[in-house]
Design a protein around this motif. Structure first.
Motif, short mmCIF file in Angstrom:
data_model
loop_
_atom_site.label_atom_id
_atom_site.label_comp_id
_atom_site.label_asym_id
_atom_site.label_seq_id
_atom_site.Cartn_x
_atom_site.Cartn_y
_atom_site.Cartn_z
N LEU A 1 -13.59 -35.59 79.95
CA LEU A 1 -12.37 -35.40 80.62
C LEU A 1 -12.45 -34.40 81.89
CD1 LEU A 1 -9.37 -36.18 80.96
CD2 LEU A 1 -8.63 -34.53 79.57
N GLY A 2 -12.96 -33.42 81.56
CA GLY A 2 -12.84 -32.29 82.57
C GLY A 2 -14.16 -32.61 83.67
N LEU A 3 -15.09 -33.29 83.24
CA LEU A 3 -16.06 -33.54 84.45
C LEU A 3 -15.51 -34.70 85.07
CD1 LEU A 3 -18.90 -33.49 85.41
CD2 LEU A 3 -19.37 -35.27 83.79
N GLU A 4 -14.68 -35.61 84.94
CA GLU A 4 -14.11 -36.57 85.57
C GLU A 4 -12.92 -35.79 86.29
OE1 GLU A 4 -14.85 -39.55 86.23
OE2 GLU A 4 -16.44 -39.51 84.91
N TRP B 1 -11.27 -34.13 91.56
CA TRP B 1 -10.91 -33.08 92.65
C TRP B 1 -11.80 -32.91 93.64
CZ3 TRP B 1 -6.35 -30.88 93.34
CH2 TRP B 1 -5.16 -31.18 92.27
N GLN B 2 -13.12 -32.90 93.41
CA GLN B 2 -14.21 -32.77 94.42
C GLN B 2 -14.03 -34.03 95.32
OE1 GLN B 2 -18.30 -33.46 92.80
NE2 GLN B 2 -19.02 -32.00 94.22
N GLN B 3 -13.94 -35.15 95.08
CA GLN B 3 -13.82 -36.35 95.56
C GLN B 3 -12.77 -36.15 96.69
OE1 GLN B 3 -16.38 -37.84 96.06
NE2 GLN B 3 -16.72 -39.71 94.47
N MET B 4 -11.60 -35.56 96.42
CA MET B 4 -10.32 -35.51 96.90
C MET B 4 -10.59 -34.29 98.20
SD MET B 4 -8.30 -37.89 96.45
CE MET B 4 -6.60 -37.08 96.78
N GLY B 5 -11.41 -33.27 97.69
CA GLY B 5 -11.61 -32.16 98.63
C GLY B 5 -12.57 -32.63 99.90
N LEU B 6 -13.61 -33.57 99.08
CA LEU B 6 -14.36 -34.16 100.27
C LEU B 6 -13.87 -35.14 101.32
CD1 LEU B 6 -17.30 -34.58 101.46
CD2 LEU B 6 -17.74 -36.30 99.89
N LEU B 7 -12.83 -35.75 100.65
CA LEU B 7 -11.83 -36.71 101.50
C LEU B 7 -11.16 -36.00 102.54
CD1 LEU B 7 -10.82 -39.71 102.10
CD2 LEU B 7 -9.19 -39.09 100.43
N THR B 8 -10.59 -34.63 102.21
CA THR B 8 -10.02 -33.67 103.12
C THR B 8 -10.81 -33.43 103.98
OG1 THR B 8 -8.44 -33.09 100.99
CG2 THR B 8 -8.59 -31.78 103.25
N ALA C 1 0.42 -33.57 91.16
CA ALA C 1 -0.34 -34.30 90.30
C ALA C 1 0.23 -34.97 88.95
CB ALA C 1 -1.61 -33.48 89.64
N GLN C 2 -0.19 -36.33 88.62
CA GLN C 2 0.75 -36.85 87.54
C GLN C 2 -0.12 -37.16 86.42
OE1 GLN C 2 2.29 -40.43 89.20
NE2 GLN C 2 3.88 -39.45 90.25
N GLY C 3 -0.01 -36.65 85.58
CA GLY C 3 -1.09 -36.82 84.23
C GLY C 3 -2.29 -35.77 84.07
N ALA C 4 -3.10 -35.94 83.11
CA ALA C 4 -4.25 -35.08 83.02
C ALA C 4 -5.18 -35.41 84.02
CB ALA C 4 -4.67 -35.13 81.84
N ARG D 1 -2.38 -38.19 97.29
CA ARG D 1 -2.67 -38.22 95.76
C ARG D 1 -3.37 -39.53 95.36
NH1 ARG D 1 3.00 -37.41 92.76
NH2 ARG D 1 3.13 -39.50 93.68
N LEU D 2 -4.07 -39.26 94.20
CA LEU D 2 -4.81 -40.52 93.61
C LEU D 2 -4.68 -40.31 92.14
CD1 LEU D 2 -6.28 -42.95 94.02
CD2 LEU D 2 -8.70 -41.40 93.92
N THR D 3 -4.09 -41.14 91.36
CA THR D 3 -3.87 -41.37 90.01
C THR D 3 -4.66 -42.30 89.38
OG1 THR D 3 -1.73 -40.06 90.09
CG2 THR D 3 -2.48 -41.37 88.01
N PRO D 4 -5.99 -42.32 88.68
CA PRO D 4 -6.50 -43.29 88.19
C PRO D 4 -5.94 -44.11 87.17
CG PRO D 4 -7.93 -41.39 88.47
CD PRO D 4 -6.58 -40.82 88.37
N ARG D 5 -6.12 -45.51 87.05
CA ARG D 5 -5.61 -46.20 86.09
C ARG D 5 -5.63 -45.65 84.79
NH1 ARG D 5 -10.30 -48.76 87.48
NH2 ARG D 5 -11.66 -49.08 85.55
N PRO D 6 -4.73 -45.96 83.71
CA PRO D 6 -4.62 -45.44 82.32
C PRO D 6 -5.81 -45.58 81.73
CG PRO D 6 -2.54 -46.42 83.01
CD PRO D 6 -3.55 -46.76 84.12
N ASP D 7 -6.52 -46.48 81.70
CA ASP D 7 -7.65 -47.00 80.58
C ASP D 7 -9.05 -46.56 81.45
OD1 ASP D 7 -8.26 -50.44 81.58
OD2 ASP D 7 -7.44 -48.64 82.80
#
Length: 787
Positions: A35-38, A43-50, A223-226, A240-246
């Protein structure tokens, strides 16, 4: 800490902890780690996107600032001639935009807008040559104009267009600085837009990977969720990017099976065996290899010795040694290749610039001088085109070898430092010698090079009609930097070329003054008002009975700062700088405007001859301008004759020939001017579609002698056979007039008839001719009565 101690400190606690905690904690630890790695990865991907988005914003900002600070926008905005601004300056602005774009395929658009909403210029690098500013961008421009801001950017993502990053900047049309808020309505709005392709591609990739849409808003997003990440793309744009629940469930499914296998593997290991093997086969060989590499990097060893190890460590040592040796060899090869001209094998421009800069620095440190010889091969293009590129390449290779031998022989015989010989481009070469004029070295090298061309340059057992022009510039007498030295040697080379080719010329004060005058002429051409400084004079053309059948319009320029500037001076400069359209269009309009007064003097059938720049025929707009002027001034196109030089007529390609055909189809006459001044064949000229041929004054001078009368008669007869009228220029004596008439010449022009006259003086001259004719008519009966 050594490798042994590090291995013991790391392996022992890990194995011991694994035995105790593997069965109970590993699943929860691994689950949290995933979970922490993902989360960190997201967050790294969003930083790169920025970073990608801000890079696009920065590039767009750099583009608009470069345009605003450049000269192309200033010239475009300040030009009052709409046609010239649209044709020449619009194209120049387009070239500036293209040169500022790092990626040629990337969508870029530039618009120049005047409040309230008038689009003066728009360009985009798309496949649509008729592209216009989109309604969405126009709507955004209206919002910027109506807002109090003087500078603005936005991420434009609306229906109907692909997302764009749009930057808007107001500039004062006089100062080209940011205007005061109160002067916003009189300012110019420059709007640039780029399509952030890397950002959009990365956005699409993230959405596909995480199965969710990337939200972009102008308001802060939480941010929404873990497993959710946000990014601040700019101070006013958030994502903002919130992956699908599964999303995580798929990655944790196989974790339980792997945990059981891991616990069994740990129990089979022996701490002592691991430490022994680790030290014996890994840590000690790695330590030795590290010491050797450290010695090589510090310079204690020139090469990595053979470690004599077996297995992976031995192969690693051998591969590292091989990699190091190959890197050194590759570096030498790449450096030599990058400094060598691929065709001739001598130094190229890059190496010449580097080494010449060093030579100048050495000369300056020693208080000495050096000399640059700039060599251009005359008529090389003719040989290359006529005999093929194989012969041209062989000629350049042979020439390079012979000149290199001359340089080496001379510096060796005189005990000079090694000379530098390079091919700069095409058929241009340069020699840099640590010698100054006066000791005979430069004269010896120049004479030896020119001697190579004395009887034609021999290549592959055949002599070719090429020569050389050499320009010489000396450091520090003529220049103190390499760019100045090259420029001055190039100018001296053109001086040698103008003196008859296959010669050399030293850069001089007079040449410097000539270059300064050319520069001042170019500057004055850019800002002059044609109506105030230009004027037309006319040189009548008469037939054998003395009747005026035409007038040639000639341009004269009286500059307030330069004085009288001859056409031979400013026409070539105007053509090379793209200013010829401004001149030609004024000449065409003014000549047609004054043609009515000339026809009142000489009759409605009088032909008005107008000279235009050869380069003007590369644009189709010239035919439209001729027709528009003729219609506006009520001039019959059949009474207008467009004069083209003989050299240009022969080089005319298919596209230019079509432009000529369009002019002829609209009724305009075509004349070949200065026939006999070039090197073209008679057959080429006669086959060219034209109504008139004008014999150059030099040809008239050489053929108006009794011995050359048969040749003159044959030449004129050949022109008549092709339905062309013949006009002789430079008729300044009655003897020339008589011989030309005997040869069958149709029309005459020259100082015997009259020099070029202003419009008012042409009227006076015409009245004087009428008075003289009336006097002669009155005296004729009296003479007959006496007889």
């Amino acid at each position: 800490m050594t490798l042994d101690k590090r291995a013991l400190a790391l392996i022992f606690p890990v194995i011991l902890s694994g035995y105790v905690l593997a069965a109970s904690l590993i699943y929860f630890v691994q689950g949290s780690s995933v979970l922490g790695l993902e989360r960190a990865r997201l967050w790294q991907q969003m930083g790169l996107l920025t970073a990608v988005f801000q890079n696009e914003v920065t590039q767009n900002r750099s583009l608009i600032y470069s345009l605003v600070e450049g000269n192309a926008v200033r010239l475009f905005v300040n030009e009052t001639d709409a046609s010239y601004r649209s044709n020449a300056l619009g194209a120049r602005l387009q070239q500036s935009i293209t040169s500022l774009s790092d990626e040629k395929q990337k969508f870029v658009s530039v618009a120049i807008i005047r409040p309230p909403l008038s689009v003066d210029y728009y360009y985009e690098n798309s496949d649509d040559p008729f592209a216009e500013l989109t309604p969405q961008q126009l709507k955004h421009a209206r919002a910027v104009i109506e807002s109090p801001r003087l500078s603005s950017w936005t991420y434009l993502d609306v229906d109907g267009i692909e997302p764009l990053i749009v930057h808007s900047e107001f500039i004062d049309p006089l100062t080209f600085n940011r205007p005061l808020p109160t002067a916003k309505q009189s300012a110019i709005l420059v709007q640039t837009a780029v399509r952030p392709a890397p950002f959009l591609e990365m956005k699409q990739t993230l959405e596909k990977e995480y199965g969710a849409r990337l939200e972009i808003s102008r308001h802060p997003l939480l941010a929404q969720g873990a497993l959710s990440a946000t990014a601040k793309l700019s101070p006013s744009l958030f994502a903002r990017l919130t992956p699908r629940p599964d999303f995580l469930d798929q990655r944790l499914g196989t974790l339980k099976t792997l945990l059981a296998l891991g616990a069994i593997a740990l129990s089979l290991c022996s701490i002592g065996l691991v430490l022994f093997l680790l030290r014996r086969y890994i840590t000690e060989p790695i330590a030795r290899l590290d010491r050797r590499l450290t010695d090589v990097m510090n310079g204690s060893l020139s090469a990595l010795p053979d470690m004599g190890e077996a297995g992976e460590i031995g192969r690693l040592s051998a591969n590292v040694k091989r990699l190091h040796d190959n890197s050194l060899r590759s570096f030498d090869l790449v450096r030599n290749a990058s400094w060598t001209d691929t065709l001739t094998g001598i130094s190229n421009r890059e190496h010449f610039n580097i080494r010449s800069t060093q030579i100048i620095a050495e000369a300056e440190a020693q208080g000495a001088g050096c000399t640059l010889l700039f060599i251009d091969v005359d008529n090389f293009k003719f040989v290359n085109d006529k005999h093929g590129h194989k012969v041209g390449d062989e000629l350049l290779k042979t020439l390079a070898a012979r000149i290199a031998a001359i340089v080496e022989r001379t510096v060796t015989a005189r005990g000079l430092p090694e000379g530098l010989f390079a091919r700069l481009s095409g058929d241009e070469f340069a020699i840099m010698l640590r010698s100054q004029p006066g000791n005979g070295t430069i004269a010896e090298v120049s004479d030896a090079i020119l001697a190579l061309f004395a009887e034609g340059f021999e290549v592959l057992d055949k002599a070719y009609p090429v020569t050389a022009s050499i320009g010489i510039a000396v450091y520090p007498d003529d220049a103190r930097t390499l760019p100045e030295l090259l420029a001055n040697a190039d100018a001296a080379m053109y001086q040698a070329k103008s003196c008859g080719k296959n010669g050399s010329a030293r850069y001089s004060r007079s040449l410097h003054e000539k270059r300064n005058r050319q520069r001042r002429i170019e500057e004055e051409l850019r800002v002059l008002d044609p109506d105030r400084e230009f004027r037309l004079v006319y040189m009548p053309i008469v037939d054998g009975r003395g009747k005026v059948t035409g007038c040639e319009a000639l341009l004269r320029w009286e500059s307030p700062s330069l004085g009288r500037v001859t056409p031979d001076e400013f026409i070539p400069i105007a053509e090379t700088t793209g200013l010829f359209s401004k001149i030609d269009w004024w000449v065409i309009d003014r000549a047609m405007a004054e043609s009515g007064q000339l026809r009142k003097l000489f009759g409605p059938e009088m032909i008005l001859c107008i000279n235009i720049s050869s380069a003007e025929l590369y644009t189709r707009s010239i035919s439209d301008h001729f027709c528009e002027c003729a219609e506006r001034h009520g001039v019959d196109p059949r009474t207008i004759e467009i004069e083209l030089t003989e050299t240009f007529a022969v080089k005319l390609g298919e596209q230019l020939r079509r432009n000529i055909d369009v002019l002829r189809a609209r009724g305009f006459r075509i004349s070949i001017d200065d026939f006999g001044a070039g090197y073209t064949s008679v057959q080429q000229i006669i086959e060219y579609p034209a109504e008139t041929i004008k014999l150059d004054r030099a040809l008239v001078e050489s053929l108006t002698v009794a011995a050359a009368l048969p040749t003159l008669r044959a030449l004129i007869a050949l022109c008549h056979a092709q339905d062309m009228s013949v006009i002789a220029e430079g008729v300044d004596t009655t003897e020339k007039m008589g011989l030309l008439a005997a040869a069958g010449c149709d029309f005459y022009q020259g100082y015997l008839i009259t020099p070029p006259l202003s419009l008012d003086d042409v009227g006076v001259w015409a009245m004087q001719r009428l008075v003289e004719k009336a006097r002669e008519a009155a005296q004729t009966p009296e003479r007959r009565a006496r007889a």
